[in-house]
Scaffold this active site. Structure first.
Site, short mmCIF file in Angstrom:
data_model
loop_
_atom_site.label_atom_id
_atom_site.label_comp_id
_atom_site.label_asym_id
_atom_site.label_seq_id
_atom_site.Cartn_x
_atom_site.Cartn_y
_atom_site.Cartn_z
N PHE A 71 94.73 -31.64 -38.56
CA PHE A 71 93.56 -30.99 -37.93
C PHE A 71 92.65 -31.99 -37.25
O PHE A 71 91.43 -31.93 -37.35
CB PHE A 71 92.82 -30.11 -38.96
CG PHE A 71 93.54 -28.82 -39.15
CD1 PHE A 71 94.71 -28.76 -39.87
CD2 PHE A 71 93.08 -27.66 -38.53
CE1 PHE A 71 95.43 -27.58 -39.99
CE2 PHE A 71 93.79 -26.46 -38.64
CZ PHE A 71 94.97 -26.44 -39.38
N CYS A 131 90.91 -16.19 -37.32
CA CYS A 131 90.34 -16.64 -38.60
C CYS A 131 89.16 -17.58 -38.46
O CYS A 131 88.04 -17.25 -38.85
CB CYS A 131 91.45 -17.29 -39.43
SG CYS A 131 92.84 -16.21 -39.69
#
Ligand code: UGA
Length: 440
Positions: free
Chosen positions: A250, A261
């Site tokens: 990430f 989300c």
């Protein structure tokens, strides 16, 4: 063999239903959407997810998995009911719980034996207690039940893999025994299982998604600074990721987070904090940085092609990320909208997202492959990092394009190689174009 009912056949519900059936349980998946259930009965998946169709087929064939629209049929004889319905954003960013509420009411009305109600939907902290109250108030006669929170951490595009190989299972309940029974269901997955209270489990989900979103906005901020200072963010994140305290995941700079989300969950967590008078400073910055990513890419396209009027911009990749057909909050659609508003024509190619995108934005001209796209376009813009885009014949693309310009919102190519091929290549946060990296 346990009997599980799953309410909701979206990503989380359908993958969990197929997954628990594959682990040997008897699962009935329920949805009030008849079209989806009828489709599933005929083997038609409502979503594109690698490996899902095979898994559903296999478990339907062995009679461990079936589908229904009837609550009575699904709940009869069930040991557990998993609630996996959508929790979209409400008007002020709060999670809208109407589907959770109606699922809880419907379960309460038909249950005729003690039941463990497991909530998998991402719900605001405190929702488990509220669900218990709804069930108590909606039961025709009192029957014992327990509510357990079991947040789902799977990612679209690798949902089956994530279900079968979770990093952890987090369970929360006021009833330890009920949580322990849900833990038993997860034992075959051989991942750490944590049992805590309801509200803490609910918070683990929001805090995890918000933290991952924070990493993405952080690296995007670093990308902006890299561009200004002549550094390369891709190598910066590689260099950072070697530190075990940071880790490599990430940290891909690009168009920011989209999908169903992160945008909704960061907003909902900020809303929960605001409501209690806790100013969510980091979350606010995370959202602001993310909102700006799409505008910045459009600026970059303008830098590459000049005035949009009369230009055809070709978009490679429409879905919010690869290996899914999900277009919810997809940066590509937002970028296409801004280009059209600026006077450009927009063409696009995506391996699976085109039918859905054509319905949402009929003004985009869909073409059959990346080469047809190059042929039709003044410049290409990469919005989703599908693997097939990493293997393109770039020489052919260059010959087909009206101008050899690629604006890469996902950093899939190497700037020095693109320069050698003769492209004007504008990527994200890659200020250093001086040559081949030493070990690259
Ligand atoms: C996310 C979480 O990763 C899951 O753990 C969670 O269960 C799920 O939300 C959920 O709450 O249901 P998902 O939205 O499927 O999963 O996708 P991710 O792979 O997390 O990507 C989210 C967005 O962040 C995408 O738009 C992606 O392009 C972007 N991203 C991701 C980056 O811009 N940079 C990165 O380094 C990683």
């Amino acid at each position: 063999m346990k009997h599980i009912a799953v309410v909701g056949v979206g990503y989380v519900g359908l993958v969990s239903a197929a997954g628990f059936a594959d682990l040997g349980n008897r699962v009935i998946a329920l949805d009030i959407n008849e079209e989806r259930i009828n489709g599933l009965k005929k083997g038609i998946m409502p979503i594109y997810e690698p490996g899902l169709e095979e898994m559903v087929e296999r478990n339907v064939a062995s009679e461990r998995l079936s589908f229904t629209t009837s609550y009575a049929e699904a709940i009869m004889g069930a040991d557990f009911v998993f609630i996996a319905v959508g929790t979209p954003s409400g008007v002020d960013g709060e999670a809208d719980l109407k589907y959770v509420k109606s699922a809880a009411e419907s379960v309460a009305q038909v249950m005729d034996a003690p039941l463990i109600i497991v909530n998998k939907s991402t719900v605001p902290v405190g929702t488990g207690d509220w669900v218990a109250e709804i069930i108590r108030n909606s039961q025709p006669k009192p029957i014992p039940f327990s509510v357990v929170s079991c947040p789902e951490f799977l990612r679209e595009g690798s949902a089956i893999l994530d279900f079968m190989n979770p990093a952890r299972t987090v369970l929360g309940s006021q009833d330890y025994e009920a949580a322990d029974k849900v833990a038993q269901l997860h034992l075959p997955l051989r991942a750490p299982i944590m049992i805590t209270n309801l509200r803490t489990a609910e918070m683990v989900k929001y805090a995890s998604n918000a933290f991952l979103a924070t990493r993405i906005s952080f690296i995007n901020e670093i990308a902006n600074i890299c561009e200004a200072l002549g550094a390369d963010v891709k190598e910066v994140s590689t260099g950072m990721g070697y530190d075990a305290r940071i880790g490599p995941y990430f940290l891909d700079a690009g168009l920011g987070y989209g999908g169903s989300c992160f945008p909704k969950d960061v907003k909902a967590l900020a809303h929960m904090a605001d409501e209690k008078g806790r100013h969510p400073q980091i979350l606010q910055a995370v959202m602001d940085i993310n909102d700006d990513r799409r505008r910045l890419l459009v600026e970059k396209i303008r830098e590459g092609v000049g005035d949009f009027e009369g230009k055809v911009i070709g978009i490679l990749g429409l879905t919010f990320k690869p290996n899914t057909d999900d277009l919810r909050d997809a940066p590509a659609l937002d970028i296409a909208k801004r280009l059209l508003e600026g006077g450009a024509k927009v063409s696009a190619y995506d391996p699976v997202g085109m039918p859905g995108a054509a319905k949402l934005m009929p003004e985009i001209d869909m073409v059959e492959d990346p080469y047809a796209l190059a042929e039709a376009s003044d410049a290409l813009v990469i919005c989703t990092e599908w693997n097939e885009f990493k293997q393109l014949d770039l020489q052919r693309i260059k010959d087909l394009l009206r101008n050899p310009i690629i604006i890469d919102g996902r950093n899939i190519y190497e700037p020095h190689e693109m320069a050698q091929l003769g492209f004007t290549y504008l990527a994200v946060g890659r200020g250093y174009h001086g040559g081949k990296p030493i070990n690259g």
